[in-house]
Design a protein around this motif. Sequence first.
Motif, PDB file in Angstrom:
ATOM      1  N   TYR A   1       3.829   1.496   5.732  1.00 40.77           N
ATOM      2  CA  TYR A   1       4.368   2.650   5.016  1.00 40.77           C
ATOM      3  C   TYR A   1       5.096   2.195   3.750  1.00 40.77           C
ATOM      4  N   THR A   2       5.048   3.056   2.737  1.00 42.79           N
ATOM      5  CA  THR A   2       5.894   2.903   1.559  1.00 42.79           C
ATOM      6  C   THR A   2       6.875   4.063   1.531  1.00 42.79           C
ATOM      7  N   LEU A   3       8.136   3.746   1.335  1.00 45.68           N
ATOM      8  CA  LEU A   3       9.182   4.758   1.231  1.00 45.68           C
ATOM      9  C   LEU A   3       9.591   4.862  -0.234  1.00 45.68           C
ATOM     10  N   LEU A   4       9.366   6.030  -0.843  1.00 51.93           N
ATOM     11  CA  LEU A   4       9.664   6.233  -2.256  1.00 51.93           C
ATOM     12  C   LEU A   4      11.107   6.717  -2.428  1.00 51.93           C
ATOM     13  N   LEU A   5      11.821   6.106  -3.388  1.00 56.65           N
ATOM     14  CA  LEU A   5      13.221   6.443  -3.635  1.00 56.65           C
ATOM     15  C   LEU A   5      13.441   6.777  -5.101  1.00 56.65           C
ATOM     16  N   ASP A   6      14.455   7.605  -5.354  1.00 57.15           N
ATOM     17  CA  ASP A   6      14.787   7.923  -6.741  1.00 57.15           C
ATOM     18  C   ASP A   6      15.804   6.914  -7.280  1.00 57.15           C
TER      19      ASP A   6
ATOM     20  N   ILE B   1      12.488  10.213  -1.612  1.00 62.36           N
ATOM     21  CA  ILE B   1      11.592  11.248  -2.155  1.00 62.36           C
ATOM     22  C   ILE B   1      10.606  11.645  -1.057  1.00 62.36           C
ATOM     23  N   ARG B   2       9.899  10.688  -0.538  1.00 64.98           N
ATOM     24  CA  ARG B   2       9.035  10.893   0.622  1.00 64.98           C
ATOM     25  C   ARG B   2       8.507   9.553   1.103  1.00 64.98           C
ATOM     26  N   GLU B   3       7.915   9.560   2.279  1.00 64.32           N
ATOM     27  CA  GLU B   3       7.270   8.356   2.804  1.00 64.32           C
ATOM     28  C   GLU B   3       5.764   8.525   2.718  1.00 64.32           C
ATOM     29  N   VAL B   4       5.073   7.416   2.487  1.00 67.19           N
ATOM     30  CA  VAL B   4       3.626   7.460   2.297  1.00 67.19           C
ATOM     31  C   VAL B   4       2.958   6.440   3.223  1.00 67.19           C
ATOM     32  N   PRO B   5       2.100   6.886   4.148  1.00 70.54           N
ATOM     33  CA  PRO B   5       1.325   5.918   4.949  1.00 70.54           C
ATOM     34  C   PRO B   5       0.260   5.278   4.072  1.00 70.54           C
ATOM     35  N   ILE B   6       0.191   3.949   4.087  1.00 64.64           N
ATOM     36  CA  ILE B   6      -0.733   3.229   3.210  1.00 64.64           C
ATOM     37  C   ILE B   6      -1.959   2.733   3.952  1.00 64.64           C
TER      38      ILE B   6
ATOM     39  N   LEU C   1      -2.449  -6.660   8.562  1.00 62.55           N
ATOM     40  CA  LEU C   1      -2.113  -6.747   7.149  1.00 62.55           C
ATOM     41  C   LEU C   1      -2.913  -7.843   6.456  1.00 62.55           C
ATOM     42  N   THR C   2      -3.652  -7.440   5.433  1.00 56.71           N
ATOM     43  CA  THR C   2      -4.354  -8.380   4.569  1.00 56.71           C
ATOM     44  C   THR C   2      -4.251  -7.846   3.155  1.00 56.71           C
ATOM     45  N   ALA C   3      -4.551  -8.696   2.208  1.00 54.50           N
ATOM     46  CA  ALA C   3      -4.478  -8.280   0.804  1.00 54.50           C
ATOM     47  C   ALA C   3      -5.465  -7.160   0.510  1.00 54.50           C
ATOM     48  N   SER C   4      -6.571  -7.115   1.253  1.00 57.08           N
ATOM     49  CA  SER C   4      -7.578  -6.079   0.997  1.00 57.08           C
ATOM     50  C   SER C   4      -7.145  -4.728   1.545  1.00 57.08           C
ATOM     51  N   ILE C   5      -6.362  -4.725   2.622  1.00 58.78           N
ATOM     52  CA  ILE C   5      -5.909  -3.475   3.226  1.00 58.78           C
ATOM     53  C   ILE C   5      -4.681  -2.938   2.500  1.00 58.78           C
ATOM     54  N   VAL C   6      -3.690  -3.800   2.267  1.00 57.04           N
ATOM     55  CA  VAL C   6      -2.486  -3.398   1.540  1.00 57.04           C
ATOM     56  C   VAL C   6      -2.660  -3.851   0.093  1.00 57.04           C
ATOM     57  N   HIS C   7      -3.344  -3.025  -0.683  1.00 56.33           N
ATOM     58  CA  HIS C   7      -3.641  -3.370  -2.068  1.00 56.33           C
ATOM     59  C   HIS C   7      -2.612  -2.714  -2.987  1.00 56.33           C
TER      60      HIS C   7
ATOM     61  N   LEU D   1      10.639   0.966  -0.657  1.00 54.85           N
ATOM     62  CA  LEU D   1      10.836   0.145   0.533  1.00 54.85           C
ATOM     63  C   LEU D   1       9.491   0.062   1.251  1.00 54.85           C
ATOM     64  N   PHE D   2       9.196  -1.075   1.825  1.00 55.44           N
ATOM     65  CA  PHE D   2       7.988  -1.217   2.621  1.00 55.44           C
ATOM     66  C   PHE D   2       8.377  -1.379   4.085  1.00 55.44           C
ATOM     67  N   VAL D   3       7.604  -0.740   4.964  1.00 54.03           N
ATOM     68  CA  VAL D   3       7.863  -0.810   6.405  1.00 54.03           C
ATOM     69  C   VAL D   3       6.535  -0.985   7.122  1.00 54.03           C
ATOM     70  N   HIS D   4       6.472  -1.936   8.056  1.00 52.29           N
ATOM     71  CA  HIS D   4       5.316  -1.999   8.932  1.00 52.29           C
ATOM     72  C   HIS D   4       5.734  -2.576  10.276  1.00 52.29           C
ATOM     73  N   ASN D   5       4.877  -2.412  11.261  1.00 54.45           N
ATOM     74  CA  ASN D   5       5.186  -2.831  12.621  1.00 54.45           C
ATOM     75  C   ASN D   5       4.363  -4.040  13.049  1.00 54.45           C
TER      76      ASN D   5
END
Length: 231
Positions: free
Chosen positions: A133-138, A144-149, A154-160, A177-181
């Motif tokens: 996930y990416t968490l967008l901030l002002d 602002i909102r969270e965005v599932p990516i 995790l690889t460079a091709s998936i998280v581009h 902010l970046f978040v992953h499990n």
Amino acid sequence: MSDTSRRIKDWPQAERPREKLLDRGPESLSDAELLALVLRTGDAATRTSALDHARLLLARFGGLRQLATASITELCQIKGIGPAKAAELQAVFQIARRFADARLRPGDRFTSSEEVFRSFHERLRDHKREVFYTLLLDSKNRVIREVPISEGSLTASIVHPREVFAPVIRESASAVLFVHNHPSGDPTPSREDIEITRRLKDVGELVGVRVLDHIVVGSDRYVSFADRGLL
């Protein structure tokens, strides 16, 4: 005739899960007894009670936490558990997740990595695949909102960077902010985690967006790149 071959309504009243809960409170019930109340009925054909089914489910999956991640198909493989009961079980576990959910809402201010961990922990801890996930901030670090990516290892091709920063630029976010499990439960950053974070931080610097943290969520614990000085 033993308790495991009798209907619950034939048990002494003080031993029935529902009456026990009403008399002594829900905390007095075992995991199996609580599940039996959700299941309500057993299987007349095999003369098994709801409590028998509950014990079988816990034994088969290894406990409540593991049972909560079971799919409808997996649940229905248990004799006496059909789609209706499987759906009821999943509904109960989803209610529990939502009750425990302390997610950050739009307008909330980011103040600490622990706060982000609490926001994502219940949603991510039981995922069987990695979710990013990416968490967008002002400019004032308000959400602002969270965005599932992506979903998958995790690889460079998936998280581009293109997919990560497209919504950032579109929403005119000032920071991210970046978040992953980690499905393993161990939040220790992998080599790929570190490489991707550095790459995304470099892109953030190029486009003028602050990368505040990357938080890896495990089972009951987490790792913050910022807290560990990895950013």
